[in-house]
Design an enzyme around this catalytic site. Structure first.
Site, short mmCIF file in Angstrom:
data_model
loop_
_atom_site.label_atom_id
_atom_site.label_comp_id
_atom_site.label_asym_id
_atom_site.label_seq_id
_atom_site.Cartn_x
_atom_site.Cartn_y
_atom_site.Cartn_z
N ARG A 118 0.89 -1.17 0.00
CA ARG A 118 0.00 0.00 0.00
C ARG A 118 0.92 1.20 0.00
O ARG A 118 1.67 1.44 0.94
CB ARG A 118 -0.90 -0.02 1.24
CG ARG A 118 -1.72 1.27 1.46
CD ARG A 118 -2.71 1.52 0.31
NE ARG A 118 -3.55 2.69 0.59
CZ ARG A 118 -3.29 3.93 0.19
NH1 ARG A 118 -2.19 4.17 -0.53
NH2 ARG A 118 -4.10 4.92 0.48
N HIS A 121 1.90 7.05 2.00
CA HIS A 121 0.87 8.10 1.92
C HIS A 121 0.56 8.67 3.30
O HIS A 121 1.07 8.19 4.31
CB HIS A 121 -0.41 7.51 1.31
CG HIS A 121 -1.11 6.54 2.24
ND1 HIS A 121 -0.68 5.26 2.43
CD2 HIS A 121 -2.18 6.69 3.06
CE1 HIS A 121 -1.46 4.65 3.30
NE2 HIS A 121 -2.37 5.49 3.71
N HIS A 123 -3.03 10.95 5.31
CA HIS A 123 -4.40 11.45 5.12
C HIS A 123 -4.85 12.28 6.31
O HIS A 123 -4.15 12.39 7.31
CB HIS A 123 -5.38 10.31 4.84
CG HIS A 123 -5.06 9.02 5.54
ND1 HIS A 123 -5.23 8.86 6.89
CD2 HIS A 123 -4.54 7.85 5.08
CE1 HIS A 123 -4.86 7.63 7.22
NE2 HIS A 123 -4.42 6.99 6.16
N GLU A 127 -6.03 6.70 11.40
CA GLU A 127 -6.20 5.33 10.89
C GLU A 127 -5.91 4.33 12.00
O GLU A 127 -4.82 4.30 12.55
CB GLU A 127 -5.24 5.09 9.72
CG GLU A 127 -5.17 3.65 9.24
CD GLU A 127 -4.23 3.49 8.05
OE1 GLU A 127 -4.29 4.32 7.13
OE2 GLU A 127 -3.42 2.54 8.06
N HIS A 166 2.77 6.95 6.25
CA HIS A 166 2.92 5.54 6.58
C HIS A 166 2.81 4.65 5.35
O HIS A 166 2.44 5.12 4.26
CB HIS A 166 1.89 5.13 7.64
CG HIS A 166 0.47 5.43 7.25
ND1 HIS A 166 -0.09 6.67 7.40
CD2 HIS A 166 -0.50 4.65 6.71
CE1 HIS A 166 -1.34 6.65 6.99
NE2 HIS A 166 -1.62 5.44 6.55
N GLU A 189 -11.08 6.14 0.78
CA GLU A 189 -9.73 5.60 0.62
C GLU A 189 -9.09 6.01 -0.69
O GLU A 189 -7.88 5.86 -0.87
CB GLU A 189 -9.75 4.08 0.75
CG GLU A 189 -10.53 3.37 -0.34
CD GLU A 189 -10.34 1.87 -0.29
OE1 GLU A 189 -9.35 1.42 0.30
OE2 GLU A 189 -11.17 1.15 -0.85
MN MN Z 1 -3.49 5.06 5.50
#
Ligand code: MN
Ligand code: MN
Length: 409
Positions: A118, A121, A123, A127, A166, A189
């Site tokens: 993943r 990134h 946000h 999370e 992360h 997402e």
């Molecule tokens: Mn995330």
């Protein structure tokens, strides 16, 4: 027991074959199909129907007689959520677009194949995550430039505060699957700050100035749609992930939830609670991991702090939500489903299957709290309670002054 006998009744009324004269209905009866009826009420369903969904939701098809009034939908299955596939795995989300009442929390179910990444990134939302399967490597950097890099397995949590950058990667073997929880029901997402996205949308001369290198070094950065979730080789051993020897923050963003001793345990089930008192990083999410044995029940209770967002991990159960003014509605849940309980509404969760029921209770809160219906009656002045319920002293004596989160079958 009442519940089980009602289910048996459903099966037998169907098997007895309601007189219809229609072959399709005869066929339905012969197959023992559930019908939306109970004695003296309802009828069969001769029109179009989705039998697989009907079978999974007996309390929707034939609600308990105590259900009443208009309550919004409080259930949504990840099986009904759009899946975004990448070269390294897949992801799907249940947000307030799928389940409109879920304003406090949104969930994501993500699979990363071995080596699948993943993309790095960050946000706006916090999370929180629970590991459902396999092993993952997670990395982050805190606001002091310290590195967090750790491997997590089934039953482990992580929590990344808003803005903390992360990554997540599936480890060798079979990678991982995990549940992500964001402290914003409108989270999307597909709206995260991606490493590749920022590179692609910065003038090359600015990149050159910022990094002190020719812009040409970034010429081969893939398009963001090619990263996000992408295939890669599994990472090196953890001990080789910090070759420059930068300061680290071991344990800061992770917690071993299943390694915790349960607060309630026994034949009927158990509860493990992780909020900021035990997992200090988790400032906006409080969670409980609940196990309920077949026939046992998470007792009637409510929560004084916020809405409850649920994720069903294993087994099957039902929940009735009591919303005052005579309103109550019952829902059925099974592994992979999301449930929701509006703030302060009363509820229970009963294991309706033959295997353990396991689920997560999630709250946008820094603390976990619940109020036991039974305990409230037990600790209140006996004459006061008797005056309400018209019961004798033996009933009062049978109430439990200590909280019993899981009650026996
Ligand atoms: Mn995330
Ligand atoms: Mn609850």
């Amino acid at each position: 027991m009442e519940y089980l006998s009602r289910r048996t009744l459903l099966a037998t009324t169907a098997a007895a074959g309601i007189a219809t004269g229609l072959s399709s209905l005869s066929a339905q009866a012969a197959e023992g199909l559930p019908q939306p009826q109970r004695p003296g009420h309802g009828g069969n369903d001769p029109g179009p129907r989705n039998v697989a969904i009907d079978r999974q939701n007996p309390d929707i098809l034939v609600p308990p007689a105590t259900d009443s009034g208009t309550l919004p939908n409080l259930a949504f299955s990840f099986s009904n959520a759009h899946v975004r596939v990448g070269t390294g795995g897949w992801t799907r989300q249940v947000t307030n677009r799928e389940l409109p009442i879920s304003m406090t929390v949104a969930g994501v179910d993500m699979r990363l194949n071995a080596g699948g990444i993943r993309e790095m990134h960050w946000h706006k939302a916090a999370e929180w995550s629970y590991m459902l399967y396999g092993k993952a490597r997670i990395t982050a950097m805190d606001f002091d430039g310290k590195l967090f890099v750790e491997d997590v397995g089934v039953g482990d949590l992580w929590y990344f505060p808003p803005g903390v950058p992360h990554s997540i990667q599936g480890l060798e073997g079979d990678g991982c699957e995990f549940l992500l929880v964001f402290d914003d029901g409108g989270f999307d997402e597909n709206n995260t700050f991606l490493l590749s996205d920022w590179i692609k949308h910065t003038p090359p001369e600015v990149l050159a100035k910022n990094f002190g290198m020719p812009a040409s070094v970034f010429a081969k950065v893939p398009a963001p749609e090619d990263l996000y979730i992408f295939a890669s080789a599994p990472p090196k051993p953890l001990s080789q992930e910090n070759p420059r020897g930068v300061p680290t923050i071991p344990g800061k963003f992770s917690h071993r939830l299943l390694a915790q001793k349960p607060v309630a345990a026994g034949n009927s089930g158990s509860v493990r609670i992780a909020d900021s008192s035990i997992f200090p990083a988790s400032k906006t999410i409080a969670a409980a991991y609940v196990e309920v044995s077949p026939g046992a029940m998470r007792e009637m209770h409510w929560h004084p702090n916020n809405d409850e967002w649920q994720y069903y991990i294993e087994g099957q159960g039902r929940m009735t939500v009591f919303a005052a003014q005579g309103q109550a509605r019952t829902f059925d849940y099974r592994a992979g489903d999301v449930g929701y309980v509006p703030f302060a509404t009363g509820h229970y969760i009963e294991n309706t299957g033959t295997t353990p029921l396991r689920f997560l209770e999630i709250f946008k809160s820094d603390y976990y709290a619940d109020v036991s219906f039974n305990q409230w009656l037990a600790v209140s002045p006996p004459e006061l309670v008797k005056a309400h319920l018209n019961v004798d002293q033996a009933v009062i004596d049978g109430l439990r002054t200590t909280k019993t989160p899981i009650v026996p079958a």
